[in-house]
Design an enzyme around this catalytic site. Structure first.
Site, PDB file in Angstrom:
ATOM      1  CG  ASP A 177       5.206  -3.723  -9.298  1.00 20.75           C
ATOM      2  OD1 ASP A 177       3.978  -3.920  -9.309  1.00 20.75           O
ATOM      3  OD2 ASP A 177       5.871  -2.914  -8.970  1.00 20.75           O
ATOM      4  CE  LYS A 231       3.156 -11.142  -8.118  1.00 23.72           C
ATOM      5  NZ  LYS A 231       3.899 -10.132  -8.095  1.00 23.72           N
ATOM      6  N   GLY A 271      -1.679  -4.884  -8.016  1.00 21.53           N
ATOM      7  CA  GLY A 271      -2.198  -4.270  -9.343  1.00 21.53           C
ATOM      8  C   GLY A 271      -1.788  -5.294 -10.488  1.00 21.53           C
ATOM      9  CG  HIS A 272      -2.078  -8.865 -10.359  1.00 24.86           C
ATOM     10  ND1 HIS A 272      -2.266 -10.316  -9.641  1.00 24.86           N
ATOM     11  CD2 HIS A 272      -0.878  -8.335  -9.925  1.00 24.86           C
ATOM     12  CE1 HIS A 272      -1.418 -10.457  -8.589  1.00 24.86           C
ATOM     13  NE2 HIS A 272      -0.496  -9.555  -8.869  1.00 24.86           N
ATOM     14  CD  GLN A 330       1.639  -6.924  -2.227  1.00 28.25           C
ATOM     15  OE1 GLN A 330       1.407  -8.062  -1.378  1.00 28.25           O
ATOM     16  NE2 GLN A 330       0.689  -6.545  -2.989  1.00 28.25           N
TER      17      GLN A 330
HETATM   18  P1  IMP Z   1       1.804  -1.338   1.449  1.00 28.67           P
HETATM   19  O1  IMP Z   1       1.726  -2.797   1.003  1.00 28.67           O
HETATM   20  O2  IMP Z   1       0.746  -0.622   0.726  1.00 28.67           O
HETATM   21  O3  IMP Z   1       1.871  -1.306   2.837  1.00 28.67           O
HETATM   22  O4  IMP Z   1       3.157  -0.954   0.820  1.00 28.67           O
HETATM   23  C1  IMP Z   1       4.480  -1.380   1.573  1.00 28.67           C
HETATM   24  C2  IMP Z   1       5.473  -1.591   0.361  1.00 28.67           C
HETATM   25  O5  IMP Z   1       5.417  -2.769  -0.614  1.00 28.67           O
HETATM   26  C3  IMP Z   1       5.637  -0.376  -0.414  1.00 28.67           C
HETATM   27  O6  IMP Z   1       7.086  -0.256  -0.660  1.00 28.67           O
HETATM   28  C4  IMP Z   1       4.560  -0.612  -1.452  1.00 28.67           C
HETATM   29  O7  IMP Z   1       5.185   0.153  -2.771  1.00 28.67           O
HETATM   30  C5  IMP Z   1       5.103  -2.146  -1.858  1.00 28.67           C
HETATM   31  N1  IMP Z   1       4.121  -2.720  -2.433  1.00 28.67           N
HETATM   32  C6  IMP Z   1       2.840  -3.084  -2.041  1.00 28.67           C
HETATM   33  N2  IMP Z   1       2.118  -3.576  -3.033  1.00 28.67           N
HETATM   34  C7  IMP Z   1       2.835  -3.667  -4.077  1.00 28.67           C
HETATM   35  C8  IMP Z   1       2.915  -4.350  -5.400  1.00 28.67           C
HETATM   36  O8  IMP Z   1       1.760  -4.607  -5.692  1.00 28.67           O
HETATM   37  N3  IMP Z   1       3.796  -4.145  -6.157  1.00 28.67           N
HETATM   38  C9  IMP Z   1       4.967  -3.621  -5.830  1.00 28.67           C
HETATM   39  N4  IMP Z   1       5.298  -3.090  -4.673  1.00 28.67           N
HETATM   40  C10 IMP Z   1       4.121  -3.166  -3.754  1.00 28.67           C
END
Ligand code: IMP
Length: 433
Positions: free
Chosen positions: A19, A22, A46-47, A227
Site C-alpha cells: 500500500d 505503487k 489493490g492499486h 505488496q
Molecule cells: P494474502 O496475501 O491475502 O494471503 O494476505 C497475507 C498478508 O498480506 C495479510 O497481512 C494481508 O493483509 C497482506 N496483503 C496482501 N495483499 C496486500 C496488499 O496489496 N497491500 C497490503 N497488504 C497486503
C-alpha cells in the site's frame, strides 16, 4: 543491432508492508515505457489510481493499462483468478485486451482456494494472518506441491478436468473433514472455467519470449511489484506475510526475464508506515497521532476496505527491505499527509532485551518484542499538497526527506505530494536516457 544498454528494465516494489502507492508511480512512469509486467501476487493487490479525474482501482491488471500503447504483461508468478481478470477488463475499453498478454504458466486461483483461505483464517482465531481472503496462500501452496492447475492447461479440456478434480478433491477433503466448511463442486468449476478459456485464448503468450524481444528492440520495461518486501514469503515478517516473492528477484522468477534486463530497483515507501492484517509493526501508533495519519491519508485497504494500521517511518525496516531486495533508489509517497504536524518521529533503531539494535533480529519470532527508538524532527505548517518542485517544499519537509535518505542510504528520485499523476516531484526520471 539496437543498443541494448538503452533497453532499460526497472523493477518497482514496495519497501514496507504494501500500500505504498505503487499504482500511482507505475501509472506515472508508464507514460515513458513500452511495457509493464506484473510478476507476483494476485487480486490481493489493490492499486488505486486517479486517471482523468476518476478513481480507478486495479487488482490484477498491470497499472500500465491506462496508458495507451503500453503492453501489459502478466507473468507466470501471478496467481490468476479469471473472474476478476474479466471483470476488470469489462470495465475498460475493449482495445485494452489487445495489449494484455498472460503467461500460460500462471497458477489459477479456484473457488476452493478462496474457501480454504477463509475457512483457515476463521479456524485460526487469534492466530490468524489477516489475509485478504482471496485464496492467494492456498493457490501458491498448490503450485509448490505441483498440483496447481495453470492457465495454459485450459486449452486441453480433458486433462484440465482431470487435474482440477485431483486438486479439488483434496481441497474438499480439507474443507469438509478438517474445517467443517462447505465444499465446492469440481464439475461445476471445471465447466465454468472452461467456459472462460476462449475469452482468455487471444491473451495467452510466452511472456519470457516477449520480454526478450522487447529488450532486443531497445524497449523500456517496468516490472510492477505488488505488496511489499516486509510481506515477502522469505524476507518478510514470517509467518505474517503473503505467499509470494515480493523482492526484486521475484520479478525475474515470476516473468522469465533475464537478470541483466534489470537496470534499477526502486523501492516505494510512504513518508510514514502502514500495515493491514496481523503481525508485528514496531512503530504502530494506537493513539490520536495514528488516527490522524489514518484520516489524513485515507488509510483503508483498496482490496478489503479494512482500516490500515498507521505509524511513524521505520528506517530500520526500510534498510532491511533495501538490502534483501537489492533496492537502489527510493520513491517517497504521501508526503502531504504529514503537513501541519508540529513534530515528526523516525524510527532509527530498536530496543530488544534492554539492548539497542539497528537491524531486524536474526529470528523473526523476536520481531514482535522490538521497541522503536525514535529521532525527533521538526514538522511544517505549510501545505506540500500538489508540489512539483523540490525548491517549493518547506525547509523542514526537505530536511525530513534528506534524513530519510541518510538513514536508508538511498536517494529519492520521486516524491509524491498527492494522488494525481501531476502531484509529483521528479528529481530524476528513472527512464530518462
Ligand atoms: P494474502 O496475501 O491475502 O494471503 O494476505 C497475507 C498478508 O498480506 C495479510 O497481512 C494481508 O493483509 C497482506 N496483503 C496482501 N495483499 C496486500 C496488499 O496489496 N497491500 C497490503 N497488504 C497486503
Amino acid at each position: 543491432m539496437p543498443n541494448r544498454s538503452e533497453a532499460r528494465g526497472i523493477v518497482l516494489i514496495g519497501a514496507q508492508w504494501g500500500d505504498e502507492g505503487k499504482g500511482k508511480v507505475v501509472d506515472l512512469l508508464a507514460g515513458r515505457c513500452d511495457a509493464v509486467v506484473r510478476f507476483q501476487g494476485g487480486h490481493n493487490a489493490g492499486h488505486t489510481l486517479i486517471h482523468e479525474g476518476r478513481t480507478v482501482v486495479l487488482h490484477l491488471l498491470p497499472s500500465g493499462i491506462l496508458s495507451p500503447g503500453v503492453e501489459c504483461l502478466i507473468g507466470n508468478g501471478v496467481a490468476l483468478y479469471l473472474p476478476q481478470l474479466f471483470e476488470e477488463l469489462r470495465s475498460a475499453p475493449a482495445s485494452h485486451r489487445q495489449r494484455l498478454f498472460v503467461s500460460p504458466g500462471c497458477p489459477l486461483i479456484l473457488p476452493s482456494h478462496i474457501a480454504l483461505d477463509q475457512a483457515r483464517e476463521k479456524h485460526a482465531g487469534r492466530r490468524r494472518i489477516g489475509t485478504t481472503g482471496r485464496g492467494i496462500g492456498p493457490a501458491y501452496e498448490d503450485r509448490a506441491a505441483r498440483r496447481a492447475v495453470r492457465a495454459g492447461e485450459l486449452f486441453a479440456p480433458e486433462a484440465f478436468r482431470e487435474r482440477l478434480r485431483l486438486a479439488m478433491d483434496l481441497h474438499n477433503f480439507m474443507l469438509k473433514q478438517y474445517y467443517g466448511a462447505e465444499t465446492e463442486d469440481p464439475e461445476r468449476v471445471a465447466d465454468e472455467w472452461l467456459g472462460m478459456a476462449e475469452e482468455l485464448r487471444p491473451m495467452m503468450d510466452d511472456i519470457a519470449a516477449r520480454l526478450r524481444r522487447l529488450r532486443n528492440e531497445g524497449k523500456s520495461v517496468l516490472f510492477e511489484g505488488a505488496q511489499g518486501v516486509m510481506l515477502d514469503i522469505d524476507h518478510g515478517t514470517y509467518p505474517y506475510v503473503t505467499s509470494s516473492s515480493t523482492v526484486a528477484a521475484g520479478a525475474l522468477a515470476g516473468s522469465g526475464a533475464r537478470l541483466e534486463h534489470v537496470a534499477e530497483v526502486i523501492g516505494v515507501v510512504k513518508a510514514y508506515t502502514t500495515r493491514v492484517g496481523e503481525g508485528p509493526f514496531p512503530t504502530e501508533l494506537k493513539d490520536a497521532a495514528g488516527e490522524r495519519l489514518a484520516r489524513e491519508g485515507a488509510e483503508r485497504g483498496a482490496t478489503t476496505g479494512r482500516p490500515r494500521r498507521c505509524g511513524w517511518f521505520d528506517a530500520v525496516a526500510v534498510r532491511h527491505a533495501a538490502q534483501r531486495a537489492s533496492i537502489n533508489s527510493l520513491c517517497i509517497t504521501k508526503l502531504d499527509v504529514l503537513d501541519g504536524l508540529d513534530s515528526l518521529r523516525i524510527c532509527v533503531g530498536y530496543r530488544l532485551d534492554g539492548r539497542g539494535i539497528d537491524t531486524l533480529p536474526s529470528s523473526m519470532s523476536r520481531y514482535g518484542d522490538c521497541q522503536p527508538r525514535y529521532e525527533e524532527c521538526e514538522g511544517w505548517r505549510e501545505s506540500t499538497r500538489g508540489a512539483t518542485r523540490w525548491e517549493d517544499l518547506p525547509p523542514p519537509a526537505r530536511a525530513y526527506i534528506k534524513r530519510l535518505e541518510e538513514l536508508t542510504e538511498l536517494k529519492a528520485c520521486i516524491i509524491s505530494t498527492g494522488p494525481a499523476r501531476g502531484q509529483t516531484i521528479i528529481r530524476r526520471h528513472p527512464f530518462a536516457r
